[in-house]
Design a protein around this motif. Structure first.
Motif, PDB file in Angstrom:
ATOM      1  N   LEU A 422       0.860  -1.179   0.000  1.00  0.00           N
ATOM      2  CA  LEU A 422       0.000   0.000   0.000  1.00  0.00           C
ATOM      3  C   LEU A 422       0.896   1.229   0.000  1.00  0.00           C
ATOM      4  CD1 LEU A 422      -2.889   1.088   0.080  1.00  0.00           C
ATOM      5  CD2 LEU A 422      -2.739   1.123   2.579  1.00  0.00           C
ATOM      6  N   VAL A 423       0.741   2.066  -1.016  1.00  0.00           N
ATOM      7  CA  VAL A 423       1.605   3.229  -1.196  1.00  0.00           C
ATOM      8  C   VAL A 423       0.743   4.484  -1.313  1.00  0.00           C
ATOM      9  CG1 VAL A 423       3.315   4.335  -2.687  1.00  0.00           C
ATOM     10  CG2 VAL A 423       3.401   1.861  -2.310  1.00  0.00           C
ATOM     11  N   ALA A 424       1.110   5.508  -0.566  1.00  0.00           N
ATOM     12  CA  ALA A 424       0.391   6.779  -0.602  1.00  0.00           C
ATOM     13  C   ALA A 424       1.194   7.816  -1.374  1.00  0.00           C
ATOM     14  CB  ALA A 424       0.136   7.282   0.824  1.00  0.00           C
ATOM     15  N   VAL A 425       0.473   8.647  -2.121  1.00  0.00           N
ATOM     16  CA  VAL A 425       1.065   9.862  -2.686  1.00  0.00           C
ATOM     17  C   VAL A 425       0.582  11.005  -1.808  1.00  0.00           C
ATOM     18  CG1 VAL A 425       1.177  11.419  -4.655  1.00  0.00           C
ATOM     19  CG2 VAL A 425       1.134   8.944  -5.026  1.00  0.00           C
ATOM     20  N   ARG A 426       1.486  11.514  -0.993  1.00  0.00           N
ATOM     21  CA  ARG A 426       1.145  12.560  -0.032  1.00  0.00           C
ATOM     22  C   ARG A 426       1.682  13.893  -0.535  1.00  0.00           C
ATOM     23  NH1 ARG A 426      -1.014  12.776   4.931  1.00  0.00           N
ATOM     24  NH2 ARG A 426      -0.318  14.309   6.459  1.00  0.00           N
ATOM     25  N   LYS A 427       0.798  14.875  -0.613  1.00  0.00           N
ATOM     26  CA  LYS A 427       1.175  16.193  -1.125  1.00  0.00           C
ATOM     27  C   LYS A 427       1.390  17.155   0.036  1.00  0.00           C
ATOM     28  CE  LYS A 427      -0.960  15.965  -5.665  1.00  0.00           C
ATOM     29  NZ  LYS A 427      -1.721  16.716  -6.696  1.00  0.00           N
ATOM     30  N   CYS A 428       2.509  17.861  -0.020  1.00  0.00           N
ATOM     31  CA  CYS A 428       2.837  18.824   1.032  1.00  0.00           C
ATOM     32  C   CYS A 428       3.255  20.150   0.407  1.00  0.00           C
ATOM     33  CB  CYS A 428       3.969  18.304   1.921  1.00  0.00           C
ATOM     34  SG  CYS A 428       3.541  16.832   2.889  1.00  0.00           S
ATOM     35  N   GLY A 429       3.054  21.228   1.150  1.00  0.00           N
ATOM     36  CA  GLY A 429       3.500  22.540   0.712  1.00  0.00           C
ATOM     37  C   GLY A 429       2.465  23.277  -0.101  1.00  0.00           C
ATOM     38  N   THR A 430       2.788  24.507  -0.446  1.00  0.00           N
ATOM     39  CA  THR A 430       1.916  25.357  -1.233  1.00  0.00           C
ATOM     40  C   THR A 430       2.088  25.041  -2.712  1.00  0.00           C
ATOM     41  OG1 THR A 430       3.606  27.073  -1.429  1.00  0.00           O
ATOM     42  CG2 THR A 430       2.154  27.181   0.492  1.00  0.00           C
ATOM     43  N   TYR A 431       1.254  25.657  -3.542  1.00  0.00           N
ATOM     44  CA  TYR A 431       1.361  25.437  -4.979  1.00  0.00           C
ATOM     45  C   TYR A 431       2.735  25.823  -5.497  1.00  0.00           C
ATOM     46  CZ  TYR A 431      -3.699  24.878  -4.992  1.00  0.00           C
ATOM     47  OH  TYR A 431      -4.970  24.432  -4.753  1.00  0.00           O
ATOM     48  N   GLU A 432       3.296  26.893  -4.943  1.00  0.00           N
ATOM     49  CA  GLU A 432       4.600  27.362  -5.400  1.00  0.00           C
ATOM     50  C   GLU A 432       5.731  26.464  -4.930  1.00  0.00           C
ATOM     51  OE1 GLU A 432       2.378  29.224  -3.823  1.00  0.00           O
ATOM     52  OE2 GLU A 432       1.631  30.398  -5.526  1.00  0.00           O
ATOM     53  N   GLN A 433       5.516  25.730  -3.861  1.00  0.00           N
ATOM     54  CA  GLN A 433       6.559  24.871  -3.300  1.00  0.00           C
ATOM     55  C   GLN A 433       6.011  23.482  -2.996  1.00  0.00           C
ATOM     56  OE1 GLN A 433       7.747  27.560  -0.001  1.00  0.00           O
ATOM     57  NE2 GLN A 433       9.757  27.666  -0.989  1.00  0.00           N
ATOM     58  N   ARG A 434       5.254  22.934  -3.944  1.00  0.00           N
ATOM     59  CA  ARG A 434       4.661  21.608  -3.751  1.00  0.00           C
ATOM     60  C   ARG A 434       5.748  20.529  -3.703  1.00  0.00           C
ATOM     61  NH1 ARG A 434       0.021  21.140  -2.483  1.00  0.00           N
ATOM     62  NH2 ARG A 434      -1.177  21.524  -4.379  1.00  0.00           N
ATOM     63  N   GLN A 435       5.600  19.584  -2.788  1.00  0.00           N
ATOM     64  CA  GLN A 435       6.497  18.432  -2.733  1.00  0.00           C
ATOM     65  C   GLN A 435       5.668  17.180  -2.498  1.00  0.00           C
ATOM     66  OE1 GLN A 435       9.465  18.004   0.490  1.00  0.00           O
ATOM     67  NE2 GLN A 435      10.944  17.491  -1.106  1.00  0.00           N
ATOM     68  N   LEU A 436       5.964  16.138  -3.280  1.00  0.00           N
ATOM     69  CA  LEU A 436       5.263  14.865  -3.158  1.00  0.00           C
ATOM     70  C   LEU A 436       6.089  13.892  -2.334  1.00  0.00           C
ATOM     71  CD1 LEU A 436       3.957  14.323  -6.805  1.00  0.00           C
ATOM     72  CD2 LEU A 436       2.869  15.537  -4.911  1.00  0.00           C
ATOM     73  N   HIS A 437       5.449  13.249  -1.367  1.00  0.00           N
ATOM     74  CA  HIS A 437       6.079  12.216  -0.555  1.00  0.00           C
ATOM     75  C   HIS A 437       5.483  10.875  -0.975  1.00  0.00           C
ATOM     76  CE1 HIS A 437       7.009  15.229   2.969  1.00  0.00           C
ATOM     77  NE2 HIS A 437       7.148  15.772   1.769  1.00  0.00           N
ATOM     78  N   ILE A 438       6.309   9.982  -1.475  1.00  0.00           N
ATOM     79  CA  ILE A 438       5.862   8.644  -1.862  1.00  0.00           C
ATOM     80  C   ILE A 438       6.098   7.729  -0.671  1.00  0.00           C
ATOM     81  CG2 ILE A 438       6.038   6.814  -3.568  1.00  0.00           C
ATOM     82  CD1 ILE A 438       5.187   9.573  -4.663  1.00  0.00           C
ATOM     83  N   GLN A 439       5.012   7.329  -0.009  1.00  0.00           N
ATOM     84  CA  GLN A 439       5.109   6.623   1.261  1.00  0.00           C
ATOM     85  C   GLN A 439       4.577   5.195   1.155  1.00  0.00           C
ATOM     86  OE1 GLN A 439       2.774   9.223   3.769  1.00  0.00           O
ATOM     87  NE2 GLN A 439       4.561  10.458   4.333  1.00  0.00           N
ATOM     88  N   THR A 440       5.407   4.225   1.478  1.00  0.00           N
ATOM     89  CA  THR A 440       4.929   2.857   1.673  1.00  0.00           C
ATOM     90  C   THR A 440       4.418   2.768   3.101  1.00  0.00           C
ATOM     91  OG1 THR A 440       6.509   1.942   0.093  1.00  0.00           O
ATOM     92  CG2 THR A 440       5.559   0.418   1.693  1.00  0.00           C
ATOM     93  N   ILE A 441       3.166   2.357   3.266  1.00  0.00           N
ATOM     94  CA  ILE A 441       2.560   2.390   4.595  1.00  0.00           C
ATOM     95  C   ILE A 441       2.018   1.012   4.972  1.00  0.00           C
ATOM     96  CG2 ILE A 441       1.981   4.833   4.491  1.00  0.00           C
ATOM     97  CD1 ILE A 441      -0.766   4.185   3.635  1.00  0.00           C
ATOM     98  N   ASP A 442       1.935   0.784   6.264  1.00  0.00           N
ATOM     99  CA  ASP A 442       1.367  -0.458   6.773  1.00  0.00           C
ATOM    100  C   ASP A 442      -0.151  -0.390   6.603  1.00  0.00           C
ATOM    101  OD1 ASP A 442      -0.039  -1.993   9.128  1.00  0.00           O
ATOM    102  OD2 ASP A 442       1.949  -2.903   8.931  1.00  0.00           O
TER     103      ASP A 442
END
Length: 666
Positions: A422-442
């Motif tokens: 199970l993998v999440a695409v987690r979005k962080c930050g504002t539109y100008e500084q968006r960063q994606l965290h690809i997280q493998t989760i339990d």
């Protein structure tokens, strides 16, 4: 992907299947590519970059009635097609808060980064929680390609087609191609097409470009697959050499197929123009397909109804993953949409495909409002659904809510990829500084097992496979063709470290991902044997007016092409469907006078074995060619091929239109 114009003395083609185009935005078709000179060697020059395609395929003119027993021809698409290039949509309802997808200017290329620690997901949210992101769009959709994973049988492979979020509008008539010219261009203007073709004709591909092996690439229709064993469709495949290890699909004595059954397109309710019919699945005995506010189980061979599950509203999204005991998950609306109330996709349901019943249906809240979900998946006994306004996870067995992701003004889970992990695409930050965290989760606790942080500026990412973990992204909006893919990222989901990055320019490769909200809806590719299998864009074949392409392999540990290549053959185009043990199952879109084929590509030798060839009668071809991989769901297993549409519409037609057409051998 294009359907070439007919050769001389053949009837001209007319607009048919393919994404509807806005006449005001259409371009003239590119100029006719130069014909092969007399005495030219047979076969395309694979030392050069494949030329860009010349637009979507055009349907042949409505033929006369076929012989008895064949389905009547379909005139035009059975429903509006998935939003390819230029697909008209109504603007989505503005999101109430943070998280609404937006476009980004080009950004610098990404470099590998070390994972950073992250805390576990939170427990189910309580009403009244503050700082929740805005609600996502309801959106219709259907499964795209993905990889079978958790508990999935060889029959649970995903379907195709990539509509975006929002409500589709009635299609407009595509521009009629002019005699002697290919169909309308999808990536380049006519002038640019001529320039690119001239440059490509003298250029050799070196360094990071496309390189093709010197293998003959000829189909070996006489070859048969080895004895089956193991689990078909396993994304992990066999060893690095691939091959027929674990393959289940074998060539029958007679590969010629016949039409098993057809399901007429359903009529939409008054007041609606289009209704989603997303979702199709296979078990040993049942072919299941979403209709209008229902899921119907059909006998795989006869097409007779075995069961019907009535739903209060249409299915919005459907995961392709199926558990060992044939359960799957969908999101649906709580009521039928109307002009005044389109409804939101708030319901998550577990469906028993063998028993033909809804096991449970759940909702979740973000603050005091019910979440409208954009995607849903299954992994490790857990159903997970996500959106821009929050997500939730439930236990398959009981329907108990297990966890919900922590949401704030800073981060939210855009969605999940399921299957083996199970993998999440987690979005962080504002539109100008968006960063994606690809997280493998339990899947049971929601705890983050590993995390890879992509470079800032990459706005969206799609999950191609969770084991091995492969993510697709359009870095800096450089794909340029609407495919959503410029690069693939191979990630170690145990450590969160980047293994390698694969450049896959949109003008060279034909895979695609609907990565804005639908996360694991990637199509036209397969992952197995620690390799990524993707098709090239179509290019000129050896015959007059013909087009063709190839499927090539990338090593997920080095990022380099392996040198393997499977040629579609003149007039055909190859599209991977899924893995079958160590082999790749692929659909071959036919030329104007042939039926489609299913082939098995040996993961080691890349030799092709034909498993099925469909009838070449006009009546059958007119139905089949309206359900091609770009626009429909295609499932194949045990000698059965099932092609289905993803929308029902009220667009009038004098001919019968179909929701499903099924083929079988033997």
């Amino acid at each position: 992907m294009t359907q070439p114009p007919p050769p001389p003395n053949q009837p001209p083609q007319q607009p048919g299947f393919g994404p509807p185009q806005d006449p005001s935005s259409q371009q003239q078709p590119p100029a006719q590519p130069p014909a092969q000179p007399s005495g030219a060697p047979s076969g395309p020059d694979l030392s050069k970059n494949p030329e860009p395609g010349y637009g979507y395929p055009q349907a042949p003119q409505t033929p006369p009635a076929g012989p008895p027993g064949t389905p009547p021809p379909a005139a035009g698409p059975s429903a509006p097609q998935g939003p390819g290039y230029g697909y008209p949509q109504q603007p989505p309802t503005p999101a109430a808060g943070y998280g609404y997808p937006g476009q980004q200017p080009p950004q610098p290329q990404q470099q590998p980064q070390q994972p950073q620690p992250s805390g576990p997901y939170g427990q189910p949210q309580q009403p009244g929680a503050q700082g929740q992101p805005g609600y996502g769009q309801p959106g219709y959709g259907q499964p795209g390609y993905g990889q079978p994973g958790y508990g999935q049988s060889a029959y649970g492979q995903p379907g195709y087609g990539q509509p975006g979020y929002g409500y589709p509008q009635p299609p407009t008539m595509p521009m009629q191609p002019q005699p002697g010219q290919p169909g309308g261009g999808r990536k380049f203007s006519a002038q640019m097409g001529i320039v690119v073709a001239a440059v490509v004709a003298i250029a050799l591909i070196v360094g990071g470009g496309v390189w093709y092996a010197s293998s003959s690439g000829k189909d070996d229709d006489k070859q048969t697959t080895a004895e089956t064993g193991g689990t078909g469709g396993d994304t992990k495949g066999g060893d690095a050499g691939g091959g027929s290890t674990g393959a289940k699909e074998k060539a029958p004595a007679d590969t010629a197929s016949k039409v098993l059954f057809q399901v007429p397109a359903p009529k939409v309710p008054k007041g609606s123009s289009t209704i989603s019919t997303s979702g199709s699945w296979l078990t040993d005995t049942v072919y299941a397909k979403s209709g209008i506010a229902e899921i119907v189980g059909y006998d795989r061979a006869k097409g007779t109804k075995k069961w019907t599950i009535d739903l209060p509203g249409p299915v919005c999204e459907a995961t392709a993953h199926v558990t060992d005991d044939n359960k799957t998950a969908v999101t649906h609306k709580p009521a039928m949409p109307t002009k005044d109330d389109p409804q939101r996709c708030t319901q998550v349901a577990l469906i028993d495909l063998e028993a033909g019943k809804e096991v449970w249906s759940k909702t979740a809240k973000s603050g005091t409002m019910e979440i409208s979900f954009n995607n849903v998946t299954i992994s490790g006994g857990t159903v997970a659904a996500g959106s821009t306004s929050g997500g939730a996870a439930w236990e398959v067995a009981s329907g108990k809510q297990l966890w919900a992701p922590k949401t704030s003004d800073a981060c939210y889970d855009a969605g999940y990829g399921g299957g083996a992990k199970l993998v999440a695409v987690r979005k962080c930050g504002t539109y100008e500084q968006r960063q994606l965290h690809i997280q493998t989760i339990d899947p049971k606790s929601g705890k983050v097992v590993s995390e890879y942080k992509m470079d800032e500026g990459i706005e969206y990412a799609g999950i191609v496979s969770t084991e091995p973990l492969v993510v697709a992204a359009d870095v800096g909006d450089t794909a340029g063709d609407g495919s959503g893919i410029s690069d693939f990222f191979s990630i170690d989901n145990k450590t969160g470290k980047l293994r390698t990055r694969i450049s896959a320019p949109g003008e060279e490769f034909a895979a695609r991902c609907d990565i804005i909200t639908r996360i694991e809806k990637c199509s036209g590719l397969a992952v197995g044997n620690d390799r990524l299998y993707i098709p090239t864009e179509e290019h000129e074949g050896t015959g007059e007016y013909s087009q063709t392409n190839e499927v090539v392999a990338f090593d997920l540990s080095t990022g380099k092409q392996t040198g393997q290549r499977a040629d579609a053959g003149d007039g055909y185009q190859l599209t991977p469907l899924r893995m079958d043990g160590g082999n790749v199952l692929a659909y071959k879109r036919p030329p104007y006078d042939k039926g489609g084929q299913i082939v098995s590509i040996d993961g080691a030798s890349f030799k092709q074995t034909t498993l099925m060839e469909n009838p070449a009668t006009e009546a059958v071809r007119n139905v089949e060619t309206r359900m091609l991989p770009d626009y429909a769901e295609i499932l194949y297993a045990q000698g059965g091929l099932y092609m289905s549409g993803v929308y029902a519409s009220d667009f009038s037609s004098s001919d019968e239109e179909y929701l499903v057409i099924a083929f079988g051998t033997g």
